[in-house]
Write an enzyme that holds these catalytic residues in place. Sequence first.
Site, PDB file in Angstrom:
ATOM      1  N   SER A 135     -60.403 -69.764 -84.747  1.00 17.28           N
ATOM      2  CA  SER A 135     -61.789 -69.377 -84.998  1.00 17.28           C
ATOM      3  C   SER A 135     -62.578 -70.622 -85.382  1.00 17.28           C
ATOM      4  O   SER A 135     -62.217 -71.326 -86.319  1.00 17.28           O
ATOM      5  CB  SER A 135     -61.818 -68.342 -86.130  1.00 17.28           C
ATOM      6  OG  SER A 135     -63.139 -68.038 -86.498  1.00 17.28           O
ATOM      7  N   LYS A 161     -62.345 -68.617 -80.540  1.00 15.93           N
ATOM      8  CA  LYS A 161     -63.432 -67.724 -80.996  1.00 15.93           C
ATOM      9  C   LYS A 161     -64.536 -68.580 -81.587  1.00 15.93           C
ATOM     10  O   LYS A 161     -64.261 -69.452 -82.414  1.00 15.93           O
ATOM     11  CB  LYS A 161     -62.868 -66.747 -82.028  1.00 15.93           C
ATOM     12  CG  LYS A 161     -63.891 -66.030 -82.887  1.00 15.93           C
ATOM     13  CD  LYS A 161     -63.250 -64.880 -83.652  1.00 15.93           C
ATOM     14  CE  LYS A 161     -63.638 -64.888 -85.124  1.00 15.93           C
ATOM     15  NZ  LYS A 161     -63.001 -63.773 -85.870  1.00 15.93           N
ATOM     16  N   LYS A 163     -67.977 -68.620 -83.824  1.00 14.67           N
ATOM     17  CA  LYS A 163     -68.860 -67.882 -84.714  1.00 14.67           C
ATOM     18  C   LYS A 163     -70.273 -68.029 -84.171  1.00 14.67           C
ATOM     19  O   LYS A 163     -70.680 -69.142 -83.779  1.00 14.67           O
ATOM     20  CB  LYS A 163     -68.771 -68.472 -86.123  1.00 14.67           C
ATOM     21  CG  LYS A 163     -67.442 -68.176 -86.809  1.00 14.67           C
ATOM     22  CD  LYS A 163     -67.347 -66.710 -87.170  1.00 14.67           C
ATOM     23  CE  LYS A 163     -66.167 -66.422 -88.068  1.00 14.67           C
ATOM     24  NZ  LYS A 163     -66.114 -65.006 -88.471  1.00 14.67           N
ATOM     25  N   ASP A 188     -67.923 -64.052 -82.580  1.00 14.06           N
ATOM     26  CA  ASP A 188     -67.947 -63.200 -83.779  1.00 14.06           C
ATOM     27  C   ASP A 188     -69.270 -63.410 -84.497  1.00 14.06           C
ATOM     28  O   ASP A 188     -69.601 -64.540 -84.880  1.00 14.06           O
ATOM     29  CB  ASP A 188     -66.781 -63.580 -84.706  1.00 14.06           C
ATOM     30  CG  ASP A 188     -66.673 -62.686 -85.934  1.00 14.06           C
ATOM     31  OD1 ASP A 188     -67.473 -61.731 -86.047  1.00 14.06           O
ATOM     32  OD2 ASP A 188     -65.780 -62.935 -86.768  1.00 14.06           O
ATOM     33  N   GLU A 213     -67.486 -59.652 -81.406  1.00 10.33           N
ATOM     34  CA  GLU A 213     -66.965 -59.036 -82.630  1.00 10.33           C
ATOM     35  C   GLU A 213     -68.109 -58.770 -83.610  1.00 10.33           C
ATOM     36  O   GLU A 213     -68.902 -59.669 -83.901  1.00 10.33           O
ATOM     37  CB  GLU A 213     -65.942 -60.015 -83.235  1.00 10.33           C
ATOM     38  CG  GLU A 213     -65.273 -59.550 -84.506  1.00 10.33           C
ATOM     39  CD  GLU A 213     -64.276 -60.622 -85.014  1.00 10.33           C
ATOM     40  OE1 GLU A 213     -63.960 -61.580 -84.274  1.00 10.33           O
ATOM     41  OE2 GLU A 213     -63.836 -60.492 -86.175  1.00 10.33           O
ATOM     42  N   ASP A 238     -64.831 -55.386 -86.605  1.00 14.15           N
ATOM     43  CA  ASP A 238     -64.060 -55.999 -87.686  1.00 14.15           C
ATOM     44  C   ASP A 238     -64.495 -55.299 -88.983  1.00 14.15           C
ATOM     45  O   ASP A 238     -63.875 -54.305 -89.402  1.00 14.15           O
ATOM     46  CB  ASP A 238     -64.345 -57.516 -87.712  1.00 14.15           C
ATOM     47  CG  ASP A 238     -63.766 -58.259 -88.907  1.00 14.15           C
ATOM     48  OD1 ASP A 238     -63.147 -57.621 -89.782  1.00 14.15           O
ATOM     49  OD2 ASP A 238     -63.939 -59.496 -89.002  1.00 14.15           O
ATOM     50  N   LYS A 262     -57.268 -56.375 -89.986  1.00 16.62           N
ATOM     51  CA  LYS A 262     -56.971 -57.248 -91.127  1.00 16.62           C
ATOM     52  C   LYS A 262     -56.427 -56.339 -92.214  1.00 16.62           C
ATOM     53  O   LYS A 262     -57.114 -55.391 -92.640  1.00 16.62           O
ATOM     54  CB  LYS A 262     -58.236 -57.913 -91.650  1.00 16.62           C
ATOM     55  CG  LYS A 262     -58.871 -58.951 -90.745  1.00 16.62           C
ATOM     56  CD  LYS A 262     -60.187 -59.444 -91.334  1.00 16.62           C
ATOM     57  CE  LYS A 262     -60.831 -60.488 -90.413  1.00 16.62           C
ATOM     58  NZ  LYS A 262     -62.247 -60.735 -90.770  1.00 16.62           N
ATOM     59  N   GLY A 290     -58.104 -62.955 -89.323  1.00 16.11           N
ATOM     60  CA  GLY A 290     -57.660 -63.895 -90.354  1.00 16.11           C
ATOM     61  C   GLY A 290     -58.693 -64.014 -91.449  1.00 16.11           C
ATOM     62  O   GLY A 290     -59.881 -63.757 -91.225  1.00 16.11           O
TER      63      GLY A 290
HETATM   64  O1  SMG Z   1     -58.302 -67.138 -90.849  1.00 16.12           O
HETATM   65  O2  SMG Z   1     -58.663 -68.370 -89.106  1.00 16.12           O
HETATM   66  C1  SMG Z   1     -59.044 -67.620 -89.992  1.00 16.12           C
HETATM   67  C2  SMG Z   1     -60.507 -67.251 -90.035  1.00 16.12           C
HETATM   68  C3  SMG Z   1     -60.843 -66.231 -89.009  1.00 16.12           C
HETATM   69  O3  SMG Z   1     -63.135 -66.077 -88.405  1.00 16.12           O
HETATM   70  C4  SMG Z   1     -62.247 -65.701 -89.146  1.00 16.12           C
HETATM   71  N1  SMG Z   1     -62.471 -64.794 -90.128  1.00 16.12           N
HETATM   72  O4  SMG Z   1     -65.029 -62.362 -89.680  1.00 16.12           O
HETATM   73  O5  SMG Z   1     -63.212 -62.628 -88.651  1.00 16.12           O
HETATM   74  C5  SMG Z   1     -63.996 -62.989 -89.518  1.00 16.12           C
HETATM   75  C6  SMG Z   1     -63.744 -64.187 -90.401  1.00 16.12           C
HETATM   76  C7  SMG Z   1     -63.815 -63.785 -91.843  1.00 16.12           C
HETATM   77  C8  SMG Z   1     -63.572 -64.872 -92.818  1.00 16.12           C
HETATM   78  S1  SMG Z   1     -64.790 -66.063 -92.814  1.00 16.12           S
HETATM   79  C9  SMG Z   1     -64.748 -66.882 -94.299  1.00 16.12           C
HETATM   80 MG    MG Z   2     -64.815 -61.156 -87.876  1.00 11.68          MG
END
Ligand code: SMG
Ligand code: MG
Length: 373
Positions: A135, A161, A163, A188, A213, A238, A262, A290
């Site tokens: 991510s 992925k 953001k 996402d 997402e 999510d 998750k 994650g």
């Molecule tokens: O653990 O590699 C990881 C992060 C994956 O993008 C990630 N998590 O919304 O899916 C999500 C985010 C939430 C945590 S962001 C601080």
């Molecule tokens: Mg997410």
Amino acid sequence: MKADAVELRRIRMPLVAPFRTSFGTEAVRDILLVGVKGPDSDGWGECVAMGEPLYSPEYVDGAHAVIRDHLLPRLAAAGDLAAHHVAPALAPVKGHPMAKAAVEMAVLDAELAAAGRPLAAFLGATRDRVPSGVSVGIPGSIPELLDIVAGYLDQGYRRVKLKIEPGWDIEPVRAVRERFGDVPLQVDANTAYTLGDAAHLAGLDPFELLLIEQPLPEDDIAGHAELARRIRTPVCLDESITSARAAADAIARGACSIVNIKAGRVGGYLEARRVHDVCAARGVPVWCGGMLETGLGRAANVALAALPDFLLVGDVSASSRYWERDLTPPFVLEDGYLRVPGGPGIGVRPDPEVLASVTTSVETIPWGSLAGG
Ligand code: SMG
Ligand code: MG
């Protein structure tokens, strides 16, 4: 099983690079670990709540307080300590899934460790390795993004992925597609859009993303259903998926065709398995999300991701994606895969020296001091 004490341990671990999302930047993780100490075995739980309540209403100080003041007393009062009793014993407390998940993970790890049984086998895993995705946070510029993505692809990550947020969506996706071709790619939004952005988000359609997402707020199931009708990119949820029941509902209403699982968000690995089962029964593929975990949470996530309906690549990256030095022996990429731990329980233990060096406080609660304990 029996417990002698529960340890609430806070650790502080800087990420190798700050991680920016639509809701904020995480640079140093302040993490709560739950240790269950028993006469036969110990167990570890990792609470995935962040420092501030920006991803969801939970945050690490709140999780610490609710575990100490509301969850552990109820768990002790419930009597027989077993992983499958944790969620029912804690159900009277509304919300706080990440706090509950951390407690359940610690009990489950201790119980499986005592029985010599690996978590993956207990959950029903069918693979001994899982493909690893990464991510990518929101960087300062497109050239910077392309450098970061190039680095991850060189390491062998099997899916990327990005953001996104308003103002950082179509152009970064276009740039990654132009530079890296048909690499498996998804985005996402962490709730950053509204249904009014549907026409704009349809602008992502030509890029053949695996999914988008959580584009809309978590309680907007109807909005996601409408959006899913208006765009071609598959919608994945999510934040909205807080339980197996929520997953069944969202799927029935056409709000998503893919689910991110998750354990922390749904109250534990046992409920996470139920989310998996509900999705599998409806032909909806899932993948493992994650929360910037240490090797403890990562070990459990890798085990979960080895279940059969985890048909998409998860946000389970190698330890080096997050940490200079992980709390456990590092998870390393082998041809783009992470190996599922084969030892009893979650299969990994913190390195005592690393653990001591990152610990900021330890609160030890004798089981006998809790009501009913
Ligand atoms: O653990 O590699 C990881 C992060 C994956 O993008 C990630 N998590 O919304 O899916 C999500 C985010 C939430 C945590 S962001 C601080
Ligand atoms: Mg997410």
